[in-house]
Design a protein around this motif. Structure first.
Motif, PDB file in Angstrom:
ATOM      1  N   LYS A   1       0.838  -1.214   0.000  1.00 12.37           N
ATOM      2  CA  LYS A   1       0.000   0.000   0.000  1.00 12.37           C
ATOM      3  C   LYS A   1       0.863   1.251   0.000  1.00 12.37           C
ATOM      4  O   LYS A   1       0.566   2.225  -0.705  1.00 12.37           O
ATOM      5  CB  LYS A   1      -0.924  -0.006   1.220  1.00 12.37           C
ATOM      6  N   LEU A   2       1.939   1.232   0.786  1.00 18.03           N
ATOM      7  CA  LEU A   2       2.836   2.386   0.844  1.00 18.03           C
ATOM      8  C   LEU A   2       3.527   2.638  -0.494  1.00 18.03           C
ATOM      9  O   LEU A   2       3.930   3.764  -0.795  1.00 18.03           O
ATOM     10  CB  LEU A   2       3.888   2.180   1.939  1.00 18.03           C
ATOM     11  N   GLN A   3       3.632   1.577  -1.290  1.00 15.15           N
ATOM     12  CA  GLN A   3       4.235   1.700  -2.621  1.00 15.15           C
ATOM     13  C   GLN A   3       3.210   2.068  -3.688  1.00 15.15           C
ATOM     14  O   GLN A   3       3.535   2.126  -4.871  1.00 15.15           O
ATOM     15  CB  GLN A   3       4.932   0.394  -3.005  1.00 15.15           C
ATOM     16  N   GLY A   4       1.963   2.258  -3.265  1.00 11.58           N
ATOM     17  CA  GLY A   4       0.954   2.725  -4.195  1.00 11.58           C
ATOM     18  C   GLY A   4       0.046   1.669  -4.780  1.00 11.58           C
ATOM     19  O   GLY A   4      -0.801   1.970  -5.628  1.00 11.58           O
ATOM     20  N   TYR A   5       0.181   0.426  -4.329  1.00 11.78           N
ATOM     21  CA  TYR A   5      -0.688  -0.628  -4.831  1.00 11.78           C
ATOM     22  C   TYR A   5      -2.042  -0.585  -4.140  1.00 11.78           C
ATOM     23  O   TYR A   5      -2.133  -0.268  -2.946  1.00 11.78           O
ATOM     24  CB  TYR A   5      -0.045  -2.006  -4.620  1.00 11.78           C
ATOM     25  N   SER A   6      -3.074  -0.925  -4.889  1.00 17.36           N
ATOM     26  CA  SER A   6      -4.437  -0.944  -4.347  1.00 17.36           C
ATOM     27  C   SER A   6      -4.757  -2.340  -3.812  1.00 17.36           C
ATOM     28  O   SER A   6      -5.182  -3.226  -4.556  1.00 17.36           O
ATOM     29  CB  SER A   6      -5.440  -0.558  -5.445  1.00 17.36           C
ATOM     30  N   LEU A   7      -4.540  -2.517  -2.540  1.00 18.55           N
ATOM     31  CA  LEU A   7      -4.781  -3.801  -1.883  1.00 18.55           C
ATOM     32  C   LEU A   7      -5.625  -3.582  -0.633  1.00 18.55           C
ATOM     33  O   LEU A   7      -5.541  -2.541   0.012  1.00 18.55           O
ATOM     34  CB  LEU A   7      -3.464  -4.478  -1.499  1.00 18.55           C
ATOM     35  N   GLU A   8      -6.405  -4.595  -0.292  1.00 20.18           N
ATOM     36  CA  GLU A   8      -7.242  -4.552   0.907  1.00 20.18           C
ATOM     37  C   GLU A   8      -6.931  -5.761   1.775  1.00 20.18           C
ATOM     38  O   GLU A   8      -6.162  -6.647   1.388  1.00 20.18           O
ATOM     39  CB  GLU A   8      -8.726  -4.540   0.510  1.00 20.18           C
ATOM     40  N   SER A   9      -7.553  -5.817   2.945  1.00 19.49           N
ATOM     41  CA  SER A   9      -7.307  -6.924   3.867  1.00 19.49           C
ATOM     42  C   SER A   9      -7.688  -8.280   3.259  1.00 19.49           C
ATOM     43  O   SER A   9      -7.125  -9.310   3.627  1.00 19.49           O
ATOM     44  CB  SER A   9      -8.069  -6.706   5.176  1.00 19.49           C
ATOM     45  N   VAL A  10      -8.649  -8.270   2.318  1.00 15.49           N
ATOM     46  CA  VAL A  10      -9.066  -9.539   1.687  1.00 15.49           C
ATOM     47  C   VAL A  10      -7.972 -10.115   0.799  1.00 15.49           C
ATOM     48  O   VAL A  10      -8.060 -11.287   0.391  1.00 15.49           O
ATOM     49  CB  VAL A  10     -10.347  -9.360   0.848  1.00 15.49           C
ATOM     50  N   HIS A  11      -6.940  -9.346   0.505  1.00 12.48           N
ATOM     51  CA  HIS A  11      -5.849  -9.827  -0.330  1.00 12.48           C
ATOM     52  C   HIS A  11      -4.712 -10.404   0.499  1.00 12.48           C
ATOM     53  O   HIS A  11      -3.665 -10.751  -0.044  1.00 12.48           O
ATOM     54  CB  HIS A  11      -5.336  -8.700  -1.224  1.00 12.48           C
TER      55      HIS A  11
END
Length: 256
Positions: free
Chosen positions: A77-87
């Motif tokens: 996330k800090l690197q800009g990827y769109s991820l959520e807890s489900v991942h």
């Protein structure tokens, strides 16, 4: 087979998928006449990948790699990827669903992990959930080369599992898979560390509110401080330092 978006951190890649995606992929791969490697990453794995080229190659060449660590999810996330807890998924939470999917699709499962007795406990629990599951296993405390290793491989090959779960801990389990891949008659190779220890209750994970928030490592650190302090107290900051340093280096190159 379905493909998934890649996330690349510190030159090591994993895939953006959910636990349902993972189970579907493993079961489908187990039906194909081909050997498939499914890896996973957490902060420890990312640190190993930075230190051991063969380990980074293992992850980057695996057919699928899922995220099993809150720290890696945060780093992405800090690197800009769109991820959520489900991942992010951890094995004890989904192993029964995997067993049910294997039972439904007539996919056999071999468990190779843990101290003597742990696999037996896990098999009893999984058969209570999936009574028609084809399942065998053996503990993971054996010599990883020579006659004893050969005997274990013979046992696996006699069963010919659709899914071979290997749980020796990182990076030993990945090294063993690489060293023995050509000799083993299994379709999906699934290294999952201490999953069975947690699943059977032999190792305490912590309360659910902590594990759901990625704080399982705190419980493990408090329960086994001498063995795990370096992994978490040193390893976690080291991972984020490496991400920060990479970002600084990239910024410097951009300005040149």
């Amino acid at each position: 087979m379905k493909t998934f978006d890649e996330v690349i951190l510190l030159k090591t890649r994993f895939h953006k998928l959910t636990v349902t995606d993972l189970i579907d992929y493993v079961v489908e791969a187990a039906k194909v006449e081909k050997k498939t490697i499914v890896g996973n990453v957490n902060v420890r794995a990312m640190n190993f990948a930075c230190e051991f080229p063969w380990y980074q190659d293992f992850l980057n060449n695996a057919d699928l790699v899922f995220c099993d660590g809150f720290g890696v999810l945060l780093g992405a996330k800090l690197q800009g990827y769109s991820l959520e807890s489900v991942h992010r998924m951890t094995c004890p939470d989904y192993i029964e669903n995997l067993a049910l999917a294997c039972e439904k699709q007539d996919v056999s499962l071999f468990l190779l992990a843990g101290k003597p007795g742990v696999v037996d406990q896990a098999i009893v629990k999984l058969r209570a959930v999936a009574p028609n599951l084809k399942i065998q296993g053996h503990h993971g405390h054996f010599e990883k080369s020579g006659k004893e290793n050969d005997s274990i491989i013979d046992k696996i090959n006699n069963f010919k599992p659709g899914v071979l779960y290997v749980g020796f801990g990182m990076p030993l389990q990945e090294r063993w898979i690489l060293d023995n891949l050509s000799r083993i008659e299994a379709r999906v190779f699934l290294p999952l560390g201490a999953c069975l220890d947690f699943y059977t209750g032999n190792v305490y994970r912590g309360p659910r509110w902590m594990t759901d928030r990625g704080l399982e490592w705190l419980t493990r650190l408090f329960t086994e401080p001498q063995r795990l302090w370096e992994r978490y107290v040193v390893g976690n900051p080291l991972f984020f330092y490496r991400l920060f340093r990479q970002r600084i280096d990239r910024g410097a190159k951009t300005r040149l």
